[in-house]
Design an enzyme around this catalytic site. Structure first.
Site, PDB file in Angstrom:
ATOM      1  N   TYR A 132      -1.117  10.527  -6.904  1.00  0.00           N
ATOM      2  CA  TYR A 132      -1.433   9.935  -5.594  1.00  0.00           C
ATOM      3  C   TYR A 132      -2.222  10.980  -4.810  1.00  0.00           C
ATOM      4  O   TYR A 132      -1.681  11.994  -4.397  1.00  0.00           O
ATOM      5  CB  TYR A 132      -0.124   9.556  -4.906  1.00  0.00           C
ATOM      6  CG  TYR A 132      -0.209   8.864  -3.569  1.00  0.00           C
ATOM      7  CD1 TYR A 132      -1.407   8.646  -2.902  1.00  0.00           C
ATOM      8  CD2 TYR A 132       0.966   8.408  -2.948  1.00  0.00           C
ATOM      9  CE1 TYR A 132      -1.442   8.011  -1.676  1.00  0.00           C
ATOM     10  CE2 TYR A 132       0.941   7.773  -1.721  1.00  0.00           C
ATOM     11  CZ  TYR A 132      -0.257   7.582  -1.089  1.00  0.00           C
ATOM     12  OH  TYR A 132      -0.289   6.964   0.132  1.00  0.00           O
ATOM     13  N   LYS A 160      -3.500   6.723  -7.768  1.00  0.00           N
ATOM     14  CA  LYS A 160      -3.915   6.037  -6.548  1.00  0.00           C
ATOM     15  C   LYS A 160      -4.847   6.972  -5.798  1.00  0.00           C
ATOM     16  O   LYS A 160      -4.475   8.089  -5.444  1.00  0.00           O
ATOM     17  CB  LYS A 160      -2.730   5.685  -5.647  1.00  0.00           C
ATOM     18  CG  LYS A 160      -3.208   5.011  -4.352  1.00  0.00           C
ATOM     19  CD  LYS A 160      -2.167   4.985  -3.253  1.00  0.00           C
ATOM     20  CE  LYS A 160      -2.795   4.368  -1.992  1.00  0.00           C
ATOM     21  NZ  LYS A 160      -1.896   4.413  -0.816  1.00  0.00           N
ATOM     22  N   ILE A 204      -3.792  -0.292  -3.688  1.00  0.00           N
ATOM     23  CA  ILE A 204      -2.554  -0.062  -2.936  1.00  0.00           C
ATOM     24  C   ILE A 204      -2.981   0.102  -1.485  1.00  0.00           C
ATOM     25  O   ILE A 204      -3.594   1.104  -1.125  1.00  0.00           O
ATOM     26  CB  ILE A 204      -1.785   1.170  -3.441  1.00  0.00           C
ATOM     27  CG1 ILE A 204      -1.465   1.021  -4.932  1.00  0.00           C
ATOM     28  CG2 ILE A 204      -0.498   1.357  -2.632  1.00  0.00           C
ATOM     29  CD1 ILE A 204      -0.812   2.244  -5.563  1.00  0.00           C
TER      30      ILE A 204
END
Length: 293
Positions: A132, A160, A204
């Site tokens: 992330y 992400k 996301i």
């Protein structure tokens, strides 16, 4: 494979800033109804303001409420590898679909340090781990070559990207095309459709808390090959983003916009955005313009 839109779900609080799991469960049901997956305890979920035990209780409630209807990721990232690993093991026990690990914050990390951090966490759990990257918030950035090396780890299944740089996202997407089983999820709300067209597994998004159906429409239309509908939904989503984020700090504004729609979600924990009647009026005007209020 069908694309997946995850919403970085807000964490709800009562008037005394205590975690409100009943209100959080209601938000889970709202996203399930729209068909969106859920990211729990992310940046839009006030994760840095939650204790270790609160994050565990939050994720337990989200997984229980989703009840397998949609995939649930949870962010286990903290400033240190040790605590991140402990939290990831808790999420592994709970049974999330994936464990996201945000880059450490406050500590300035080398790329080698990041490689060791993510590898250690991925070694400790059976649930797929997702990198992330959000350097504007953590001041640490996963360079594409580091992501490429981590993609070879047997339990790191994707990333992400919330960096906002299309060049970096393109580099991650290239890794995804080369490394089998390494999925890329875009974070920037204005790049959802662009990312899908360029090979992303999904997105996301924090903005989906306020506009869940439109987010879901982008993905559904793309998967159905309806480019006109996908572009229309993306345009609406991006315009709403531009108007709302012009007022200030995005995660706090998403939470406040949702509060204007449903006060049960509560305010963010301090010292985040304070209630401001003038700002609330501006938010409500935007919500009315997009027929959300």
């Amino acid at each position: 494979m069908p694309s997946t839109a995850f919403v970085a779900l807000v964490s709800c609080f009562d008037e005394d800033e205590r975690l409100n799991l009943d209100a959080t469960r209601a938000q889970v049901r709202r996203q399930v109804a729209a068909g969106n997956g859920i990211m729990a305890a992310g940046t839009n979920g006030d994760f840095t303001a939650l204790t270790f035990d609160e994050r565990v209780a939050l994720v337990e409630a989200v997984v229980d409420e989703a009840n397998g209807a949609v995939p649930v990721m949870a962010n286990a990232g903290t400033a240190a590898t040790y605590e991140t690993t402990l939290l990831a093991r808790e999420f592994d026990r709970i049974g999330v679909t994936g464990i996201a690990v945000i880059t450490p914050y406050f500590i300035a990390c080398t790329q080698d340090g990041l490689h060791r951090h993510f590898s250690t966490v991925a070694d400790a759990v059976e649930t797929p781990v997702y990198l992330y990257d959000i350097p504007a918030r953590t001041q640490n950035h996963i360079e594409p070559e580091t992501a490429r090396a981590l993609a070879a780890h047997g339990n790191i299944h994707g990333i992400k990207d919330s960096g906002g740089s299309q060049d970096t996202l393109s580099a991650y997407l290239e890794i995804g095309r080369e490394a089998e089983g390494f999925d890329v999820y875009s974070g920037p709300d204005h790049l959802v459709l662009w990312s899908l067209r360029n090979g992303a597994a999904g997105c996301i998004s924090g903005l989906g808390n306020a506009m869940p159906e439109t987010l879901a429409d982008i993905v559904r239309a793309f998967d159905a090959g309806d480019e006109a509908a996908a572009e229309a939904a993306q345009a609406r989503y991006a315009d709403f983003r531009t108007d709302l984020y012009a007022l200030g700090y995005p995660p706090a504004l998403v939470k406040r916009a949702l509060w204007c729609m449903d006060p049960s979600v509560g305010a963010s924990r301090q010292p985040a955005l304070l209630p401001d009647p003038a700002q609330d009026d501006a938010i409500r005007e935007i919500l009315r313009r997009y027929e959300l209020l």
